[in-house]
Every structure is written in C-alpha cells, then in structure tokens.
Design an enzyme around this catalytic site. Structure first.
Site, PDB file in Angstrom:
ATOM      1  CB  ALA A 127      -8.221  80.596 -26.908  1.00 36.14           C
ATOM      2  CB  SER A 128      -4.923  76.387 -26.331  1.00 33.33           C
ATOM      3  OG  SER A 128      -5.795  75.283 -26.429  1.00 33.33           O
ATOM      4  CE  LYS A 129      -6.275  71.624 -31.697  1.00 42.73           C
ATOM      5  NZ  LYS A 129      -5.300  70.481 -31.759  1.00 42.73           N
ATOM      6  CB  THR A 138     -11.077  71.781 -33.293  1.00 41.64           C
ATOM      7  OG1 THR A 138     -12.456  71.969 -33.041  1.00 41.64           O
ATOM      8  CG2 THR A 138     -10.317  72.877 -32.540  1.00 41.64           C
ATOM      9  CG  ASP A 139     -15.931  72.469 -35.831  1.00 40.63           C
ATOM     10  OD1 ASP A 139     -15.504  72.240 -34.679  1.00 40.63           O
ATOM     11  OD2 ASP A 139     -17.049  72.060 -36.232  1.00 40.63           O
ATOM     12  CD  GLU A 140     -14.933  72.803 -29.780  1.00 35.22           C
ATOM     13  OE1 GLU A 140     -14.789  73.548 -28.807  1.00 35.22           O
ATOM     14  OE2 GLU A 140     -15.152  71.586 -29.679  1.00 35.22           O
ATOM     15  NE  ARG A 181     -21.069  71.516 -29.756  1.00 34.89           N
ATOM     16  CZ  ARG A 181     -21.580  72.730 -29.497  1.00 34.89           C
ATOM     17  NH1 ARG A 181     -22.342  73.341 -30.398  1.00 34.89           N
ATOM     18  NH2 ARG A 181     -21.338  73.338 -28.359  1.00 34.89           N
ATOM     19  CE1 TYR A 193      -9.082  71.297 -27.879  1.00 31.26           C
ATOM     20  CE2 TYR A 193     -11.279  71.991 -28.557  1.00 31.26           C
ATOM     21  CZ  TYR A 193     -10.143  71.223 -28.768  1.00 31.26           C
ATOM     22  OH  TYR A 193     -10.066  70.406 -29.867  1.00 31.26           O
ATOM     23  CB  ILE A 227       4.558  67.267 -28.037  1.00 24.61           C
ATOM     24  CG1 ILE A 227       3.465  67.962 -27.230  1.00 24.61           C
ATOM     25  CG2 ILE A 227       4.039  66.009 -28.716  1.00 24.61           C
ATOM     26  CD1 ILE A 227       2.372  68.594 -28.096  1.00 24.61           C
TER      27      ILE A 227
END
Ligand code: NAD
Length: 345
Positions: free
Chosen positions: A180-182, A152-154, A242, A178, A68
């Site tokens: 933070a990147s999302k 994501t909800d994260e 979770r 992860y 991508i």
C-alpha cells in the site's frame, strides 16, 4: 556494453546501499555517460556500504549517508551536484516488517517519495515556473531530466492460478502495508507527472534474487538454513507462486528505462518465470545436496509454518511492453541463477 547512449550527467540513486540499489550503482558506474553518481542512503538495518566495496575507489561515486525525508539535504544534493536523473529505490521493503510495524513504511515510502518529488519539481523548474515539462528536453548544458521510480508488482495485489498476468493497466489492489505504501508512492509520482509535468517513469519489478540480498528475505533464509542445518521455514503449504527476476536483469531494465523509457509510461519488469515457494525450496535443497553431500537430503529441514496474514497467492507479470519498446529481455534462467546465488553465499 549497450546502455546509456545519451549523457546522463549526474545521477542520484536513492537506496544504493541496499540489495538492488548496490547492483544498480555498480552497473551505472560501468557507463561512460555517468559523470557523477550520488548514492543517498540512510543506512537502515537493510543498508550496507560494504556491498559497494568493489567500486568504492571510483572517483565518480559519492556516498551520502542521509534520509530521503530530509528536504534540505535533498535540495543541496540536487543543486550542488547538478542532478538530472534520479533513480529512486530507497524504501522499507520487507513485507513481514510492514505487518509488524507499518509506520516506518509510511514515512520512508510515502513521505520520502513526496520529498524527492517536491525537491525535483523545484530544482528542475525553469524561471520559477511550477510546471517542469521543459525539464525533459534538456539543452546544450543539461541532459534531459528523468525521475525513475522503482516500484513493485505487489501494488496490483494477487492473482488466482490461471488468471492472466499483471500488465501496466492492471488495477491497484495492494494487500500489505508495504504494498500500500508503494502504491501510494506510485500515485504521487503519477500525479506529479500529470499536474506539474515532472518527467517521471515508473517500473514495477517482480521478486528479485541474486547476491547481496539481506538475510531476512526468502531465498537467503533457505540458503542460510541449509548451511546451518536449521529448519527451513515455509509459509502455509508452500503453494504461493512468485515470478523470479535476477537482480542484474532488473538493473539492466532500469538502465534501459533511464536511457530510452517514455516519459509518463510505466513498465512491468518480470522474469516471467513462475515458481511455487515449495518448488524454490526443493531446487535450493537439491543444489545444496550436490554442494554439501554431508548435509543431504536438505529437504528434510523443511518446516511448514503459520501463513503470513494477507499472504498474496500468486504474482505473475507480462513484460511485453518493455520487451517490445526497449528491447529488454531477462537473460538468466532461474535455476542457473539460483546456483550462482548459492555459490556467492
Ligand atoms: P533493500 O531493503 O535491500 O534496500 C533499501 C535501501 O534503502 C537500504 O539501503 C536502506 O538503508 C535505504 N533506505 C531505507 N530508508 C531510507 C531513507 N528514509 N532514506 C534513505 N535511504 C533509506 O531493498 P531492495 O530489495 O533493494 O529494494 C529496492 C527497491 O526496489 C524498493 O523500492 C523496493 O520496493 C523495490 N523492489 C524490490 C523488489 C525485491 O524483490 N527486492 C522487487 C520489486 C521492487
């Protein structure tokens, strides 16, 4: 099947050889409104086209092995295939890997999302105008354009026990590279909506489970440990909570968002089914005891291991927006979904 009422035309799914992406590709190919489906996937360690074996003969499915971050390739796909809907799932997705080596997460999740946004902005602008607001409307030849960003909800960080669940207006507070990147990718998508009018929608799903998940993830790890009679690793004391969502329920939500989601909106998609990690392991062990009595009791394999750095305590989601606005509801309860998942493995 109630799904895409309008003609979605040609659809680009990124990350369609991954866990959730492969379920979404299968679900979309069940729709008559999908004329052509390009699956763009780099086939990292997490991607496997064998997940799509059962639909490989569908003439509408075109698998493109590529990155991508490759702007030329993305441009070519958008223009030559007349793509009007992009559902963006390609990502580095495993929190533990993001702690061990964040660089790839920044590349794919941030630069990759940026590349797709830029390519869509250019492809969907009319007459060279930087503003693509009109792309949403479509015309006799083109269905309305959509960029559905699967997050994501994260990105919202974690909650204490007793806190109200996350909603679409919860502040961003990512804990892992992860997340933070999302989160960064989400902000790019929001800025492209606001600045250029890109017809974008964001979804934030809770933890998914179901068939075809990579063996490194939590539920497949527990199942594999039971099958191989090896220790079941549980982080810390297993009290992390979770909210579990069956992958097919998630894909159904994505189909509804593609078809009828409000441009510019974000939607939380959660099972609203909270479990501690230890309780998930115990249920899986009970299911295994019934399936393989010779190995019972499987909970004797549980081993508590050093906790993950920055491990979020609790995620919980309030999905009332998508329930009310789009009529989506999760249809699988966690225990029976887990039983079916064990059967699949
Ligand atoms: P996955 O790791 O199983 O699949 C990711 C796919 O993306 C793989 O097929 C991989 O080959 C591909 N990919 C990676 N980098 C690429 C690149 N540079 N170019 C093209 N393809 C690339 O992930 P998943 O669990 O299916 O998650 C899919 C999406 O859903 C991700 O964006 C993730 O953040 C999000 N999400 C996942 C969950 C979950 O519980 N799994 C929950 C909420 C949101």
């Amino acid at each position: 099947m109630e799904g895409i009422e309008h003609r979605a035309g040609s659809v680009l799914v990124t990350g369609g050889a991954g866990f959730i992406g492969s379920h979404l590709v299968r679900r979309l190919l069940a729709e008559e409104g999908v004329d052509h489906l390009v699956n763009l996937d780099r086939l990292t360690y997490a991607g496997d086209l064998a997940r799509l074996d059962d639909v490989a003969e569908d003439p509408r499915l075109e698998n493109v092995i590529g990155d991508i971050c490759d702007r030329d390739l993305v441009d070519r796909i958008l223009s030559t295939r007349g793509i009007r809907t992009v559902v963006h799932l390609a990502a580095e997705s495993h929190v533990d890997r993001s702690i061990a080596g964040p660089a790839e997460f920044i590349r794919t999740n941030l630069t990759g999302t940026f590349t797709l946004l830029e390519a869509c902005r250019e492809a969907w602008s009319r007459g060279g105008d930087a503003d693509v607001r009109d792309a949403d409307v479509g015309d006799a030849d083109d269905p309305p354009a959509r960029f559905v960003h699967v997050s994501t909800d994260e990105v919202f960080g974690d909650l204490a026990v007793g806190d109200p669940p996350f909603t679409e207006v919860s502040p961003y507070a990512p804990s892992s590279p992860y997340a933070a990147s999302k989160a960064g990718a989400d902000h790019l998508v929001r800025s492209y909506r606001r600045t250029y009018g890109l017809p974008a929608i964001i979804t934030h799903a809770s933890n998914n489970y179901g068939s075809h998940q990579h063996p490194e993830k939590f539920i497949p790890t527990v199942i594999r440990s039971c099958l191989e009679q090896t220790p079941i690793p549980v982080y810390g004391d297993g009290s992390n909570i979770r909210d579990w969502l069956h992958v097919e329920d998630h894909c159904e939500a994505l189909v509804q968002v593609m078809a009828r989601g409000r441009i510019g909106a974000s939607y939380l998609v959660g099972g609203e089914d909270e479990w501690t990690n230890l309780d998930v392991v115990r249920v899986l062990c009970r299911i295994m005891d019934a399936r393989i009595p010779a190995g019972a009791p499987h909970d004797r394999l549980i081993r508590f291991v050093t906790d993950r750095p920055g491990h979020d305590l609790r995620y919980a989601t309030d999905s009332s927006r998508i329930r009310k606005a789009l009529g989506w509801v999760p249809t699988r309860d966690f225990e029976s979904g887990l039983r079916a998942t064990v059967e699949w493995y």
